[in-house]
Design a protein around this motif. Structure first.
Motif, mmCIF file in Angstrom:
data_model
loop_
_atom_site.group_PDB
_atom_site.id
_atom_site.type_symbol
_atom_site.label_atom_id
_atom_site.label_comp_id
_atom_site.label_asym_id
_atom_site.label_seq_id
_atom_site.Cartn_x
_atom_site.Cartn_y
_atom_site.Cartn_z
ATOM 1 N N THR A 1 27.823 26.789 67.424
ATOM 2 C CA THR A 1 29.157 26.200 67.485
ATOM 3 C C THR A 1 29.036 24.981 68.365
ATOM 4 N N HIS A 2 30.008 24.080 68.306
ATOM 5 C CA HIS A 2 29.973 23.071 69.340
ATOM 6 C C HIS A 2 31.078 23.356 70.335
ATOM 7 N N TRP A 3 30.652 23.734 71.477
ATOM 8 C CA TRP A 3 31.534 24.216 72.521
ATOM 9 C C TRP A 3 31.720 23.122 73.538
ATOM 10 N N PRO B 1 33.226 29.864 65.003
ATOM 11 C CA PRO B 1 32.896 28.501 65.428
ATOM 12 C C PRO B 1 33.942 27.487 64.992
ATOM 13 N N HIS B 2 33.877 26.323 65.616
ATOM 14 C CA HIS B 2 34.738 25.200 65.235
ATOM 15 C C HIS B 2 34.362 24.777 63.818
ATOM 16 N N ASP B 3 35.368 24.565 62.980
ATOM 17 C CA ASP B 3 35.129 24.253 61.575
ATOM 18 C C ASP B 3 34.893 22.745 61.413
ATOM 19 N N ASN C 1 35.822 20.557 58.307
ATOM 20 C CA ASN C 1 37.221 20.267 58.008
ATOM 21 C C ASN C 1 37.968 19.648 59.184
ATOM 22 N N CYS C 2 37.195 19.132 60.142
ATOM 23 C CA CYS C 2 37.791 18.482 61.315
ATOM 24 C C CYS C 2 37.599 16.977 61.173
ATOM 25 N N GLU C 3 38.705 16.261 61.188
ATOM 26 C CA GLU C 3 38.665 14.803 60.990
ATOM 27 C C GLU C 3 37.790 14.116 62.042
ATOM 28 N N ALA C 4 37.940 14.568 63.305
ATOM 29 C CA ALA C 4 37.163 13.954 64.393
ATOM 30 C C ALA C 4 35.668 14.207 64.206
ATOM 31 N N CYS C 5 35.306 15.445 63.786
ATOM 32 C CA CYS C 5 33.895 15.759 63.539
ATOM 33 C C CYS C 5 33.339 14.894 62.422
ATOM 34 N N LEU C 6 34.098 14.804 61.329
ATOM 35 C CA LEU C 6 33.619 14.066 60.163
ATOM 36 C C LEU C 6 33.431 12.584 60.494
ATOM 37 N N PHE D 1 33.436 11.886 66.136
ATOM 38 C CA PHE D 1 34.112 11.725 67.424
ATOM 39 C C PHE D 1 34.446 13.037 68.111
ATOM 40 N N CYS D 2 33.957 14.167 67.583
ATOM 41 C CA CYS D 2 34.373 15.430 68.182
ATOM 42 C C CYS D 2 33.560 15.700 69.438
ATOM 43 N N ALA D 3 34.073 16.630 70.272
ATOM 44 C CA ALA D 3 33.474 16.910 71.580
ATOM 45 C C ALA D 3 32.026 17.313 71.459
#
Ligand SMILES: [Zn+2]
Ligand SMILES: [Zn+2]
Length: 236
Positions: free
Chosen positions: A173-175, A148-150, A153-158, A161-163
């Motif tokens: 996972t966020h697909w 899965p997408h981590d 540790n993803c700046e956009a997720c934190l 703003f991630c997809a």
């Protein structure tokens, strides 16, 4: 990013000059750019792309196909010029304690693809030119990604703003359908359910078969009765 930024700028100039040779456009980096927070008269373009990262503490490298590239663009109304601000969201190493956020590394081919998409958006949003349906050119995934997408540790997720951050958090996972990301998710989504659906078509329900036989018998009886009636009517 400094030498990379030169590549982004150079490729952007080549592409924009092809379509708007008399217009002057600039591309700059803006680390404070936020998705959906636009100044008046500005437009936005976001793409989720493939890129590689390397940890500056342990040198471990990893790849992700959910690297967010954000652009805000603006064209001057009076003069033939425009501005593009760009932000690339970072990721950090999950093995190291207090690892810094690392800037992704894109291949030149993928930089071209992302900027091609951007130039099409500029034509559409700033010049009202272009095509009705614009297919986004996806970036090339050099390797198939497992796992899965981590998000931790993803700046956009934190920063939210991630997809996938708008999707249900219970998903493993966020697909992103836009970037058609993770390999194991594709397998999960496509292979298993399709097999089941295919099997249900090949082997029909026995109840359906019973009703089919009954219908055939009834039609046969009706046809025979009609033929007998016609023969009797002719013979009289
Ligand atoms: Zn590390
Ligand atoms: Zn993310």
């Amino acid at each position: 990013m400094a030498e990379d930024l030169e590549v982004w700028k150079q490729v952007f100039q080549e592409l924009i000059q092809e379509v708007k040779p008399w217009h002057r456009w600039t591309l700059t980096l803006d680390r404070g750019l936020l998705p959906n927070t636009l100044q008046p008269g500005w437009s936005q373009y976001q793409q989720w792309a493939f890129a590689r990262f390397q940890c500056s503490l342990c040198s471990r490298s990893w790849a992700s196909s959910q690297v967010q590239v954000l652009f805000h663009m603006h064209k001057s109304k009076e003069e033939p010029r425009g501005k593009v601000k760009m932000r690339v969201f970072a990721q950090r190493c999950r093995k190291c304690y207090q690892s810094p956020f690392e800037v992704p590394k894109f291949t030149k081919e993928n930089i071209s693809r992302i900027l091609n998409n951007l130039v099409f958006r500029i034509l559409k949003k700033c010049y009202r030119e272009g095509f009705k349906s614009m297919e986004e050119i996806p970036t090339i995934k050099e390797i198939s990604l497992e796992g899965p997408h981590d998000s931790n540790n993803c700046e956009a997720c934190l920063q939210g703003f991630c997809a996938g951050s708008t999707q249900a958090s219970s998903l493993p996972t966020h697909w992103s359908p836009r970037t058609n990301t993770y390999h194991h998710v594709e397998r999960q989504v496509q292979v298993t359910p399709w097999n089941e659906r295919l099997y249900s078509h090949i082997a029909p329900n026995p109840r359906h078969r019973y009703w089919n036989v009954c219908c055939c018998c009834i039609i046969l009886v009706i046809v025979v009765v009609i033929i007998v009636e016609i023969i009797q009517w002719i013979s009289t």
